[in-house]
Scaffold this active site. Structure first.
Site, PDB file in Angstrom:
ATOM      1  N   ASP A 191       0.861  -1.185   0.000  1.00 44.12           N
ATOM      2  CA  ASP A 191       0.000   0.000   0.000  1.00 44.12           C
ATOM      3  C   ASP A 191       0.896   1.234   0.000  1.00 44.12           C
ATOM      4  OD1 ASP A 191      -1.909   1.950   0.447  1.00 44.12           O
ATOM      5  OD2 ASP A 191      -2.854   0.936   2.144  1.00 44.12           O
ATOM      6  N   GLU A 199      -7.113  -1.705  -3.326  1.00 45.12           N
ATOM      7  CA  GLU A 199      -7.551  -0.318  -3.135  1.00 45.12           C
ATOM      8  C   GLU A 199      -7.307   0.498  -4.397  1.00 45.12           C
ATOM      9  OE1 GLU A 199      -6.634   3.326   0.022  1.00 45.12           O
ATOM     10  OE2 GLU A 199      -5.132   1.757  -0.285  1.00 45.12           O
ATOM     11  N   GLU A 242     -11.146   0.927  -0.439  1.00 47.85           N
ATOM     12  CA  GLU A 242     -10.257  -0.174  -0.077  1.00 47.85           C
ATOM     13  C   GLU A 242     -11.019  -1.180   0.776  1.00 47.85           C
ATOM     14  OE1 GLU A 242      -6.975   0.827   2.573  1.00 47.85           O
ATOM     15  OE2 GLU A 242      -7.974   2.714   3.111  1.00 47.85           O
ATOM     16  N   HIS A 247      -6.722  10.954   5.114  1.00 55.18           N
ATOM     17  CA  HIS A 247      -8.026  10.547   5.645  1.00 55.18           C
ATOM     18  C   HIS A 247      -8.824  11.807   5.916  1.00 55.18           C
ATOM     19  CE1 HIS A 247      -7.139   6.175   7.105  1.00 55.18           C
ATOM     20  NE2 HIS A 247      -6.512   6.459   5.985  1.00 55.18           N
ATOM     21  N   ASP A 296      -3.937   7.061  -3.699  1.00 51.80           N
ATOM     22  CA  ASP A 296      -3.762   6.010  -2.686  1.00 51.80           C
ATOM     23  C   ASP A 296      -4.252   4.705  -3.299  1.00 51.80           C
ATOM     24  OD1 ASP A 296      -3.730   4.410  -0.441  1.00 51.80           O
ATOM     25  OD2 ASP A 296      -5.171   5.605   0.710  1.00 51.80           O
ATOM     26  N   HIS A 319     -12.026   5.791   2.571  1.00 51.61           N
ATOM     27  CA  HIS A 319     -12.085   7.150   3.122  1.00 51.61           C
ATOM     28  C   HIS A 319     -12.037   8.184   2.011  1.00 51.61           C
ATOM     29  CE1 HIS A 319      -7.679   7.069   2.410  1.00 51.61           C
ATOM     30  NE2 HIS A 319      -7.778   5.828   2.849  1.00 51.61           N
TER      31      HIS A 319
END
Length: 381
Positions: free
Chosen positions: A154, A362, A267, A242, A165, A234
């Site tokens: 990640d 994700e 994710e 976040h 992300d 998120h």
């Protein structure tokens, strides 16, 4: 290419006279001299929002946002090229710290790292087996990647604080293939469900239904894959990984709606354990509290460390290896002081029960006025 009436794939590479080297070393800015970077995958909105596709007003809104979209696409192109290279070299026996530093140094080259204007968005998570997230080796760690490990890789990239992300799971043993398929399928289900005016709880319900339809047999024992109920996707803000909204992975979440213009990390985590994680192990990840105001500090060392953090990371997450790289030494007491004062938030690894295995996939998606763009989509996942 039209796949069906509600989905079009438009992710494609634009022609460039330069080709990326192996290992990658050419900044993506040089590979795309026009300064325009490839779109991700485009999905049309469902049902009541289909009108957006042809709305001239919504198209004009997108034209005004093009610089931001392009920054996200540049960050995404770096992510794609780096993960493609990492997939080609990952093998059992690698030191985890070497794996992370190879990945991060490649990001730095390809993104033309430049202070807070371009670089790594957060530490490389390479959590193993029952560890779901937020683990990266601290300096001196001798952990080695094993054939029977399930590793969540990640990592994030950013241009001017616009963050991409994205994560995928690596398992060398094909025994784990159904576990990886569960989280991959669940993530794409969440992406398909997401959209303007969609309730977050509806995304979570769809994710759980798909995730928990999978089973995996590990060493002769069959496990139903569970959706981890206390880990969420998120929303993402500028320099804020976040942001305010959380996207649940199980049913029964909040009724809040997604809104036009928002950026989300969708994710999902599938587990053979309890489907619930707790903080454990030594902390490596830290992040400055996004909303913190001025907090008086008494320790001169804490003040000096905070100045380093502000200059190099601002509100982006960092890890102890990054402080080491900047030449910081003997900082653990000062870092604890910053955490105790509420300025810095520690983000320890989160783990399901020992002996369990967790997979994760994700993507970053953008809820554009006319359509949904999977910014980080590539040829691999």
């Amino acid at each position: 290419m039209i796949l069906h009436k509600n989905l079009m794939i438009v992710y494609r590479k634009k022609k460039s006279s330069l080709q990326q080297t192996d290992p990658p070393s050419i900044p993506v800015l040089e590979l795309f001299p026009s300064g325009d970077f490839p779109q991700g995958e485009i999905q049309q909105y469902n049902d009541d929002n289909l009108w957006r596709t042809t709305s001239e007003e919504k198209r004009e809104m997108e034209r005004l946002q093009k610089p931001i979209y392009n920054s996200l696409r540049q960050a995404a192109e770096v992510h794609r090229q780096v993960r493609k290279y990492m997939r080609s070299i990952l093998k059992p026996g690698m030191l985890m710290i070497d794996l992370c530093e190879t990945l991060e140094n490649t990001v730095r080259k390809l993104i033309s790292e430049n202070g807070l204007q371009a670089g790594i968005a957060f530490p490389t998570g390479c959590s193993l087996n029952n560890v779901a997230a937020h683990w990266t080796p601290n300096s001196g760690d001798k952990t080695v990647l094993q054939y029977d490990d399930v590793m969540k890789l990640d990592f994030g990239t950013h241009i001017d604080g616009h963050i991409v992300d994205s994560a995928f799971t690596v398992a060398f043993n094909p025994m784990f293939d159904p576990l990886l398929a569960a989280s991959r399928d669940a993530t794409y289900t969440g992406i398909k469900e997401a959209g303007v005016d969609v309730r977050l709880c509806d995304v979570g319900a769809a994710v759980q239904e798909v995730m928990e339809s999978y089973e995996v047999e590990i060493n002769g024992k069959v496990y139903q894959v569970k959706s981890i109920r206390n880990l969420n996707g998120h929303s993402i803000g500028r320099y804020q990984i976040h942001a305010e909204k959380s996207v649940p992975n199980v049913r029964g979440g909040e009724q809040t709606k997604m809104e036009e213009g928002e950026l989300y990390a969708i994710e999902t985590f599938g587990s053979t354990g309890k489907g619930y994680v707790r903080e454990d192990l030594e902390c490596s990840h830290y992040m400055k509290n996004y909303d913190v105001g001025h907090v008086p500090l008494r320790l001169p060392r804490a003040k000096q460390l905070l100045a380093t953090i502000n200059k190099n990371f601002s509100t982006l997450a960092f890890c102890r290896r990054y402080l080491d790289r900047l030449g910081e030494t003997k900082y653990l007491m000062a870092l604890k002081n910053l955490c105790d004062s509420g300025i810095i938030e520690p983000c320890p690894p989160v783990c399901d029960v020992k002996g369990s295995y967790i997979s994760q996939f994700e993507h970053t998606i953008l809820l554009r006025p006319t359509c949904k763009e999977i910014i980080s989509k590539g040829d691999d996942y």
